[in-house]
Design an enzyme around this catalytic site. Sequence first.
Site, short mmCIF file in Angstrom:
data_model
loop_
_atom_site.label_atom_id
_atom_site.label_comp_id
_atom_site.label_asym_id
_atom_site.label_seq_id
_atom_site.Cartn_x
_atom_site.Cartn_y
_atom_site.Cartn_z
N HIS A 48 24.26 27.89 9.48
CA HIS A 48 23.45 29.11 9.39
C HIS A 48 23.48 29.63 7.96
O HIS A 48 24.52 29.63 7.32
CB HIS A 48 24.02 30.18 10.33
CG HIS A 48 23.29 31.49 10.25
ND1 HIS A 48 22.06 31.70 10.84
CD2 HIS A 48 23.62 32.66 9.62
CE1 HIS A 48 21.67 32.94 10.59
NE2 HIS A 48 22.60 33.54 9.85
N VAL A 57 0.83 -1.20 0.00
CA VAL A 57 0.00 0.00 0.00
C VAL A 57 0.86 1.25 0.00
O VAL A 57 0.60 2.21 -0.72
CB VAL A 57 -0.95 0.01 1.22
CG1 VAL A 57 -1.60 1.37 1.40
CG2 VAL A 57 -2.02 -1.07 1.05
#
Length: 471
Positions: free
Chosen positions: A445, A43
């Site tokens: 960052h 599935v």
Amino acid sequence: MSDTVADVVVIGAGPGGYPAAFAAADHGLNVTLVNAEPSPGGVCLQRGCIPSKALLHVAKLINEAKDAEECGLTFGKPKIDLDKLRGFKDSVIGGLTGGIGQLCKARGVNLVEAYATFVDSNTLELAKPDGSKETLRFKHAIVATGSSPAMPSFFDLGDDRVMDSTGALALADVPKKLLVVGGGYIGLEMGSVYAALGSEVTVVEMLSGLLPGADRDLVRPLQKRLERQFKAIHLNTKVASLTAKKSGIVAALEGEGVESPQTFDRVLISIGRRPNSHGFGLENTKVTVDEKGFITVDKKQRTSDPSILAIGDVAGEPMLAHKATREAKVAVEALIGEPAEFDNVAIPAVVFTDPELAWCGVTENEAKASGADVKVVRFPWAASGRAQSLARTEGITKLIVDSATERVLGVGIVGPGAGEMIAEGVIAVEMGVVARDLADSIHAHPTLSETIMEAAESIFGQATHSYRPKK
């Protein structure tokens, strides 16, 4: 095959079954993988995780094009070619199922298309597509038969306009009006797809909030966004009845202030899934099934029958593909005598809406219910440079930390990419990391992952980019 004795037979080739077959073969066992469908993948690959994410990717592109107007970039109205869209989805499925088939051959796994039924604890009858039947003897069996969408009989009108998740993923058309019954992850994901493609989507949830099992702090930003994308979200509301008429599916709705009846072009029933534990002869073995239909297993995935193990959706909640894959490895290692148990404490959950929700470990509500002494911190994405640059500041990163030891017990994230970010949270919870470890580890960052670091900083005082007045 009638005289063949397999060391291991795996029933079901989904995200639990085929990894189990591969792991057993890698350990030198003779393995037969029996699948009732022509292609492996289950599935998840064919009618769930993968095709839904392919469609959600397209929905995200449409929504991002609309959102770009706020940044000074305007696109024209998208032209949707449903045939090409279905083709894209099907090509993704085809490529992955083909890959599993090739890996079966490479590992020497005997992949058989057949419907398996237990004759006894060491014998299977295999019904082939051509109508023939064969017998397969085995030393051990691993049941990985998965689950199916729940469809209450009073919703099952025999009309293809009333769909389960499989029908919704077929993308037969883009209905003008779509009713989604159930505010869980399947309903919200598929509702998001159809809303992006142009449907007026109405969601009905009988409980007081969307995604009932999720942290309310995480749900809140998602619900706010969905309220702009959907035509309506009705909480504390239930569907009393559905009636098929030529003009559409007429829904009688029961909820305060909710208009009723309403007519829809299509209805998606997404109220959960049920384990596939009946109809293949488990009663001919010593396997026990509980009142919810789950096969009873221990931490080694062993059933009450010494020859049979069970993994995945059929073996208990949560019904998640990645949990099934982990259980597959545990089951095989247990079979060959290794000291393996399913002892994971951080099973991540991800809702692939926009924004995404992801969490692992203990939630705030669970911690409070157990009486645990915890610190709870929230870092708002409005304080994230990366979130600002993406114009997506609605997110939150949340940590639940043991007050005495500062061990990270739970992580919750809502925002774009939360599903990718939660892996750091899983490692933190699983490995017993303390908040100081997260706070002192350098995060690149500018990235959204910095919000985990700064949330951890908040445990010890003030995060760099967020200030909370002292009480």
